[in-house]
Design a protein around this motif. Structure first.
Motif, PDB file in Angstrom:
ATOM      1  N   ARG A  76       0.970  -1.146   0.093  1.00  0.00           N
ATOM      2  CA  ARG A  76      -0.066   0.076   0.044  1.00  0.00           C
ATOM      3  C   ARG A  76       0.805   1.301   0.014  1.00  0.00           C
ATOM      4  O   ARG A  76       2.055   1.548   0.596  1.00  0.00           O
ATOM      5  CB  ARG A  76      -1.018   0.165   1.021  1.00  0.00           C
ATOM      6  N   ILE A  77       0.465   2.138  -0.743  1.00  0.00           N
ATOM      7  CA  ILE A  77       0.931   3.642  -0.663  1.00  0.00           C
ATOM      8  C   ILE A  77       0.139   4.508  -0.080  1.00  0.00           C
ATOM      9  O   ILE A  77      -1.010   4.777  -0.648  1.00  0.00           O
ATOM     10  CB  ILE A  77       1.471   4.180  -1.997  1.00  0.00           C
ATOM     11  N   SER A  78       0.345   4.823   1.222  1.00  0.00           N
ATOM     12  CA  SER A  78      -0.727   5.689   2.014  1.00  0.00           C
ATOM     13  C   SER A  78      -0.632   6.975   1.527  1.00  0.00           C
ATOM     14  O   SER A  78      -1.688   7.798   1.954  1.00  0.00           O
ATOM     15  CB  SER A  78      -0.571   5.215   3.507  1.00  0.00           C
ATOM     16  N   SER A  79       0.238   7.534   1.238  1.00  0.00           N
ATOM     17  CA  SER A  79       0.588   8.931   0.904  1.00  0.00           C
ATOM     18  C   SER A  79       0.902   8.963  -0.501  1.00  0.00           C
ATOM     19  O   SER A  79       1.928   8.360  -0.952  1.00  0.00           O
ATOM     20  CB  SER A  79       1.669   9.673   1.788  1.00  0.00           C
ATOM     21  N   MET A  80       0.230   9.716  -1.509  1.00  0.00           N
ATOM     22  CA  MET A  80       0.341   9.790  -2.870  1.00  0.00           C
ATOM     23  C   MET A  80       1.506  11.053  -3.050  1.00  0.00           C
ATOM     24  O   MET A  80       1.160  11.755  -4.031  1.00  0.00           O
ATOM     25  CB  MET A  80      -1.030   9.980  -3.550  1.00  0.00           C
ATOM     26  N   ASN A  81       2.347  10.970  -2.522  1.00  0.00           N
ATOM     27  CA  ASN A  81       3.521  11.893  -2.617  1.00  0.00           C
ATOM     28  C   ASN A  81       4.085  11.645  -3.783  1.00  0.00           C
ATOM     29  O   ASN A  81       4.730  10.735  -4.061  1.00  0.00           O
ATOM     30  CB  ASN A  81       4.434  11.624  -1.474  1.00  0.00           C
ATOM     31  N   PRO A  82       4.035  12.749  -5.016  1.00  0.00           N
ATOM     32  CA  PRO A  82       4.601  12.563  -6.367  1.00  0.00           C
ATOM     33  C   PRO A  82       6.092  12.123  -6.271  1.00  0.00           C
ATOM     34  O   PRO A  82       6.246  11.115  -6.969  1.00  0.00           O
ATOM     35  CB  PRO A  82       4.154  13.839  -7.007  1.00  0.00           C
TER      36      PRO A  82
END
Length: 353
Positions: free
Chosen positions: A81-87
């Protein structure tokens, strides 16, 4: 299954450690090892009714977002999972050869409001808070644009979401928030402080550690409510502790998410087990009950849209935003189908090419 559960008192179910750590299931994998807070190991179950998986074992590791990113880039993970969609993070996943999939949750990030607090029981106060928080700014700056502002529980694309033209959108307007609190509610604002019956208005906002978006949102909300004279003390805690505090009614404001994939949200209101807001509205409950009597989505929508409009008006809690999460998938892992409901839909079809 019946023999295992028959002797267990329902109220004590969560205390049955042996049963919880040795679950009975019908999946193509079975739990064979569990180390709390570290990992779970699932081995292939060859007698699964739906066939035999091409994968022998799944090791599920429990780690923070930063640790997960580092492990993925080091070739130690195939999926997560990627919980923060930081570019910047997404770029690193993609440069390392992972596919990044976006999951649009049916849930809503929100600031739960304890409606039993006399200062928060007036819907006009909650409406003022909605105006005072720059929710569009939170979406743009804290979740990197991977979301939409929420004014009721249903995200864009759901069959039961009302049209924007039928709702109050509570666009960011601190002047309107001040007007409501002073002219309609009757509070007094002087020297940058809001007073109710001569006493400064102050609340505590609790939020969980580990959730980057909520951790970043808390000081923003504190600052913006402070701009209309509302004192906010921040208190961070473990997720489980926050849940216990909310269930006990021991809070003023809390950052949480609301909503399963079933759009009928009756469990969160009136006598529902998740009515942490302690908000009661018989008309709303009747609409949810009536919606449950219909299988056809168009018929359900008739009642759920009315329910959403009530929630938009009453703002029992401050709806913040609907959001996207991410999943990283190794380039040789095929058959993965992630949904808002589960990461493991049709797990039997997962395989390495």
């Amino acid at each position: 299954i019946g023999q295992q559960l028959d002797a267990v008192d329902l109220a004590a179910m969560t205390e049955q450690a042996d049963l919880m750590r040795n679950p009975v299931g019908t999946n193509c994998f079975q739990l064979t090892e569990f180390q709390p807070d570290e990992y779970l190991i699932f081995d292939r179950y060859d007698d699964y009714w739906g066939g035999v998986s091409e994968i022998d074992r799944i090791i599920m590791r429990i780690m923070t977002a930063d640790a997960s990113l580092a492990a993925a880039l080091n070739g130690e993970l195939d999926f997560g999972r990627i919980s923060s969609m930081n570019p910047d993070d997404i770029a690193m996943y993609e440069e390392a050869g992972f596919t990044v999939e976006q999951i649009y949750y049916n849930s809503t990030q929100m600031m739960t409001v304890n409606n039993s607090n006399p200062l928060l029981s007036d819907k006009r106060v909650r409406q003022a808070f909605a105006y005072a928080i720059d929710r569009a700014g939170i979406v743009e700056n804290l979740v990197y644009g991977y979301g939409t502002v929420a004014n009721q529980p249903y995200r864009e694309g759901l069959y039961c979401r009302p049209d924007d033209a039928d709702m109050n959108l509570y666009e960011y307007n601190s002047a309107e928030a001040l007007r409501i609190l002073t002219e309609e509610v009757g509070w007094e604002y002087r020297d940058g402080v809001m007073y109710a019956d001569g006493t400064p208005v102050e609340f505590t906002l609790i939020y969980p550690e580990g959730n980057v978006a909520r951790m970043n949102s808390a000081p923003v909300i504190q600052e913006q409510l402070g701009e209309i004279g509302i004192g906010i003390e921040l208190e961070i805690m473990e997720f489980a502790t926050l849940g216990d505090r909310c269930a006990a009614g021991d809070f003023d404001l809390a950052l949480q998410a609301q909503g399963p994939n079933d759009p009928n949200l009756r469990a969160f209101y009136n006598d529902g087990i998740y009515n942490y807001a302690q908000y009661y509205n018989q008309e709303l409950d009747d609409l949810f009950v009536e919606a449950m009597r219909h299988v056809d989505q168009e018929e359900q929508a008739t009642y759920l849209k009315q329910a959403a409009l009530i929630l938009n008006e009453d703002m029992p809690s401050i709806y913040l935003y609907h959001w996207y999460d991410g999943r990283f998938v190794a380039n040789d892992l095929a058959g993965v189908q992630c949904t808002a409901l589960t990461n493991f839909y049709q797990l039997i079809n997962w395989h390495f090419e």
